[in-house]
Design an enzyme around this catalytic site. Structure first.
Site, PDB file in Angstrom:
ATOM      1  N   ASN A 172     -21.676 -44.654  59.575  1.00 59.49           N
ATOM      2  CA  ASN A 172     -22.758 -44.659  58.596  1.00 59.49           C
ATOM      3  C   ASN A 172     -22.430 -45.689  57.514  1.00 59.49           C
ATOM      4  O   ASN A 172     -21.273 -45.841  57.127  1.00 59.49           O
ATOM      5  CB  ASN A 172     -22.896 -43.254  58.005  1.00 59.49           C
ATOM      6  CG  ASN A 172     -23.962 -43.142  56.935  1.00 59.49           C
ATOM      7  OD1 ASN A 172     -23.741 -42.521  55.907  1.00 59.49           O
ATOM      8  ND2 ASN A 172     -25.123 -43.714  57.162  1.00 59.49           N
ATOM      9  N   GLY A 173     -23.456 -46.367  57.043  1.00 54.62           N
ATOM     10  CA  GLY A 173     -23.277 -47.349  55.988  1.00 54.62           C
ATOM     11  C   GLY A 173     -23.671 -48.739  56.426  1.00 54.62           C
ATOM     12  O   GLY A 173     -23.059 -49.301  57.346  1.00 54.62           O
ATOM     13  N   ASP A 174     -24.712 -49.296  55.798  1.00 57.52           N
ATOM     14  CA  ASP A 174     -25.187 -50.655  56.067  1.00 57.52           C
ATOM     15  C   ASP A 174     -25.747 -50.835  57.475  1.00 57.52           C
ATOM     16  O   ASP A 174     -25.759 -51.945  58.015  1.00 57.52           O
ATOM     17  CB  ASP A 174     -24.075 -51.690  55.821  1.00 57.52           C
ATOM     18  CG  ASP A 174     -23.625 -51.734  54.376  1.00 57.52           C
ATOM     19  OD1 ASP A 174     -24.326 -51.155  53.518  1.00 57.52           O
ATOM     20  OD2 ASP A 174     -22.565 -52.327  54.096  1.00 57.52           O
ATOM     21  N   PRO A 181     -29.982 -37.152  56.411  1.00 58.95           N
ATOM     22  CA  PRO A 181     -30.756 -36.346  55.455  1.00 58.95           C
ATOM     23  C   PRO A 181     -30.865 -37.094  54.132  1.00 58.95           C
ATOM     24  O   PRO A 181     -29.875 -37.623  53.631  1.00 58.95           O
ATOM     25  CB  PRO A 181     -29.921 -35.065  55.306  1.00 58.95           C
ATOM     26  CG  PRO A 181     -28.539 -35.453  55.719  1.00 58.95           C
ATOM     27  CD  PRO A 181     -28.692 -36.538  56.738  1.00 58.95           C
ATOM     28  N   GLN A 235     -28.461 -29.560  57.030  1.00 57.52           N
ATOM     29  CA  GLN A 235     -27.258 -29.951  56.299  1.00 57.52           C
ATOM     30  C   GLN A 235     -27.100 -29.060  55.071  1.00 57.52           C
ATOM     31  O   GLN A 235     -28.021 -28.915  54.267  1.00 57.52           O
ATOM     32  CB  GLN A 235     -27.311 -31.410  55.859  1.00 57.52           C
ATOM     33  CG  GLN A 235     -25.967 -31.857  55.276  1.00 57.52           C
ATOM     34  CD  GLN A 235     -25.979 -33.285  54.791  1.00 57.52           C
ATOM     35  OE1 GLN A 235     -26.514 -33.576  53.733  1.00 57.52           O
ATOM     36  NE2 GLN A 235     -25.375 -34.187  55.572  1.00 57.52           N
ATOM     37  N   CYS A 251     -21.866 -36.512  49.491  1.00 50.32           N
ATOM     38  CA  CYS A 251     -22.883 -36.846  48.495  1.00 50.32           C
ATOM     39  C   CYS A 251     -22.210 -37.248  47.182  1.00 50.32           C
ATOM     40  O   CYS A 251     -21.436 -36.475  46.611  1.00 50.32           O
ATOM     41  CB  CYS A 251     -23.809 -35.667  48.253  1.00 50.32           C
ATOM     42  SG  CYS A 251     -25.072 -36.007  46.987  1.00 50.32           S
TER      43      CYS A 251
END
Length: 336
Positions: free
Chosen positions: A209-211, A25, A79, A109
């Site tokens: 998650n991430g990169d 999201p 979400q 977040c």
């Protein structure tokens, strides 16, 4: 290659996914129009609405973000974020009634105005409250409840393993883990090794998650983390085809090519037109950021972006895109 489907029992309503790539999201991005573009390349992927604030929903705001989810093709999750368990539970009930595939709770977040009120990554500093929110939401709906979070608030206090185990014990049926702390924001490299440690300890699925910015990076991430899937975030800005390309790679299928410059101009024209039709003058303002992301990587792109940012209306913006298409291959774009 990832073939077995992901399964969640829910609390009476089970869910299953064959696609192991999720589209994160993205605030101000993940609207129905953007999701429809992602679907062209990834028809089976789990997509998300923009984040919904439970307290704002109580006050009559934000419900439009998940209206008529059942009318969309493919699975759509909602979400939610807030620091109030009761408000989160009620928001989850409304999202379930609207047709949500599952409920995801945002605990990652990093935006200051969200975290300082105890929502998003603010919950990393209050594990007990985080558990109460998961328990309240899980008890309010029959569909699965998942959590998206980070490694911790900052490096010195991070305990991703302890936090993840607490969420699992509270009723979370999957965990998406961004490999950075809140303090890092989006700087530095994601720590895939830390995600691997959490994956080894949990019984529920873990999504890395991430990169994750390409099919090659996705495969490398899964090799290191052992995760059950990957979530794509900012890498899809201006590239709604990314989820589909990664999905093909994970399934061992031919990876679709990145659209040509002319095809990207066509896509930009379609998205611009749809946003203006849906939102009027505000749609033109929203479209500018998408145009900036999409119109990159070809000769004259920088000048085109400057011109598009100053275009006062839909007709002039489309004319600029048509002209750019003609300059590239002599063929006019079929702009709506």
């Amino acid at each position: 290659m990832l073939t077995p489907p992901l399964r969640w029992p829910g609390r009476g309503v089970a869910r299953q996914l064959d696609c192991r790539v999720f589209q994160s999201p993205l605030a101000g991005v993940s609207d129905r129009i953007f999701r429809a573009l992602v679907r062209r390349w990834a028809p089976e992927a789990l997509l998300f609405t923009e984040m919904v604030h439970a307290t704002s929903l109580e006050r009559g705001h934000g419900g439009e973000k998940f209206e008529d989810l059942a009318g969309e093709t493919g699975p759509i999750a909602v979400q939610l974020f807030d620091h109030r368990p009761a408000a989160m539970a009620e928001a989850a009930r409304r999202a379930e009634a609207a047709g949500a595939f599952l409920i995801d709770i945002n605990m990652g977040c990093p935006v200051r105005k969200i975290a300082r009120k105890g929502g998003g990554s603010g919950l990393l500093r209050d594990p007990e409250l985080a558990q109460r929110i998961v328990a309240a939401v899980s008890g309010a709906v029959r569909i699965p409840v998942t959590v998206k979070t980070r490694l911790g608030w900052c490096g010195s206090s991070a305990d991703p393993l302890g936090f993840a185990l607490a969420l699992e014990n509270a009723g979370a049926q999957a965990l998406t883990l961004h490999g950075r702390t809140r303090e890092q924001g989006f700087s530095g490299e994601a720590d895939w090794g830390a995600i691997a440690a959490v994956k080894r300890a949990l019984r529920i699925p873990v999504i890395a998650n991430g990169d994750v910015t390409s099919p090659e990076r996705a495969l490398a991430c899964l090799a290191i983390t052992g995760a059950d899937g990957v979530m794509v975030g900012r890498g899809s800005l201006g590239a709604p085809w990314l989820v589909g390309r990664i999905d093909a790679a994970l399934r061992g299928r031919p990876v679709p090519p990145i659209p040509t410059a002319t095809q990207r101009l066509q896509l930009a024209a379609e998205q611009l037109t749809a946003l203006v039709e849906a939102r009027g003058d505000k749609g033109l303002l929203i479209a500018r950021k998408h145009l900036g992301w999409t119109c990159q990587g070809f000769a004259g792109a920088a000048q085109l972006r400057r011109q598009l940012m100053g275009a006062p209306n839909l007709a002039e913006a489309l004319a600029l895109l048509r002209e750019a298409g003609l300059e590239r291959d002599g063929a006019a774009l079929s702009c709506p």
